[in-house]
Design a protein around this motif. Structure first.
Motif, PDB file in Angstrom:
ATOM      1  N   ALA A  81       6.376  -9.261  24.385  1.00  0.00           N
ATOM      2  CA  ALA A  81       5.305  -8.355  24.820  1.00  0.00           C
ATOM      3  C   ALA A  81       4.748  -7.579  23.638  1.00  0.00           C
ATOM      4  N   ALA A  82       5.638  -7.131  22.755  1.00  0.00           N
ATOM      5  CA  ALA A  82       5.181  -6.421  21.559  1.00  0.00           C
ATOM      6  C   ALA A  82       4.320  -7.328  20.688  1.00  0.00           C
ATOM      7  N   LEU A  83       4.771  -8.558  20.485  1.00  0.00           N
ATOM      8  CA  LEU A  83       4.016  -9.489  19.645  1.00  0.00           C
ATOM      9  C   LEU A  83       2.658  -9.832  20.264  1.00  0.00           C
ATOM     10  N   ARG A  84       2.621  -9.986  21.566  1.00  0.00           N
ATOM     11  CA  ARG A  84       1.357 -10.312  22.227  1.00  0.00           C
ATOM     12  C   ARG A  84       0.364  -9.158  22.171  1.00  0.00           C
ATOM     13  N   SER A  85       0.862  -7.954  21.874  1.00  0.00           N
ATOM     14  CA  SER A  85      -0.056  -6.824  21.711  1.00  0.00           C
ATOM     15  C   SER A  85      -0.956  -7.000  20.498  1.00  0.00           C
ATOM     16  N   HIS A  86      -0.530  -7.827  19.557  1.00  0.00           N
ATOM     17  CA  HIS A  86      -1.314  -8.076  18.339  1.00  0.00           C
ATOM     18  C   HIS A  86      -2.314  -9.206  18.614  1.00  0.00           C
TER      19      HIS A  86
END
Length: 239
Positions: A192-197
């Protein structure tokens, strides 16, 4: 190694937005779940990132800062700081060492997580010149700068920031890790954190599968077995 029970504050120092999420977001989520205070310090705003030049550098910087704030929120980090250095042009200068030492003295972390300063010949991506520069400057800020009251005395005299000794450093992106963290229970939050980028990863077909396979490989190298995920670090004691 520093016992988990003695890690109460962690400072993660990275070159760009998304660096913390690729390298250590699963570990950070585990720390946050234990009540550890985690701070992110980003040396650049990532203004040279992206695959299509649809924004100027200031527009990309603003976008990437907002993406990093969203990514940090996904793993429970609310203290995110930016130094605003130009992306792609970071050098391990005295000025950068002082800026990082300042934040170390402000946050007073037990553990610092940052980039490995050496080139990785097993995989080129972790060896971005900004990564190596930030890793080197951070290690110098940890030792000797932050702990030495005679280093940058104006930090004490003008800002009231007393010397602070970081007890351990974990380096990511190196060729010879010696510590692996099982992040199986937090892999979805890491994703989820990575997909925020969005500006960096939305164009990558099969991105989730790529991430899972990459960190499953670390778990196998660590001996955790099948259907597990891990992040890898090299531990540097500072005593």
């Amino acid at each position: 190694m520093l016992p988990e029970s003695e890690i109460n504050r962690v400072l993660v120092v990275t070159a760009h937005p998304d660096d913390a999420d690729f390298a250590s977001a699963g570990t950070v989520a585990l720390f946050v779940d234990r009540g550890v205070e985690v701070t992110y310090l980003l040396v650049t705003d990532g203004d040279a990132g992206g695959n299509e030049r649809t924004l100027d550098n200031s527009g990309m910087a603003e976008l990437r800062r907002s993406e990093q704030l969203a990514a940090a929120k996904a793993v429970g980090v609310s203290d995110v700081r930016f130094l605003g250095r130009p992306d792609g042009r970071v050098v391990p200068s005295l000025e950068l060492r002082k800026a990082i030492a300042r934040v170390i003295r402000q946050v007073r972390p037990d553990l610092v997580i940052t980039h490995h300063p050496d080139r990785n010949y097993r995989s080129i991506a972790p060896s971005h010149p900004d990564h190596r520069a930030v890793g080197g400057a951070t290690l110098d800020a940890v030792y000797p700068d932050a702990r030495n009251p005679y280093a940058f005395p104006e930090l004490i005299e003008e800002e009231g920031l007393e010397a602070w000794t970081v007890r351990e450093v974990w380096l990511n992106g190196g060729a010879t890790p010696d510590h692996w963290v099982d992040i199986t229970e937090t892999i979805d939050r890491k994703l989820a954190a990575l997909r925020s980028h969005v500006s960096q990863v939305s164009h990558v077909e099969g991105f989730a599968d790529f991430v899972r396979s990459r960190f499953a490989a670390w778990a196998k190298e660590a001996g955790f077995g099948e259907d597990r995920y891990a992040e890898a670090f090299q531990v540097v004691p500072t005593g």
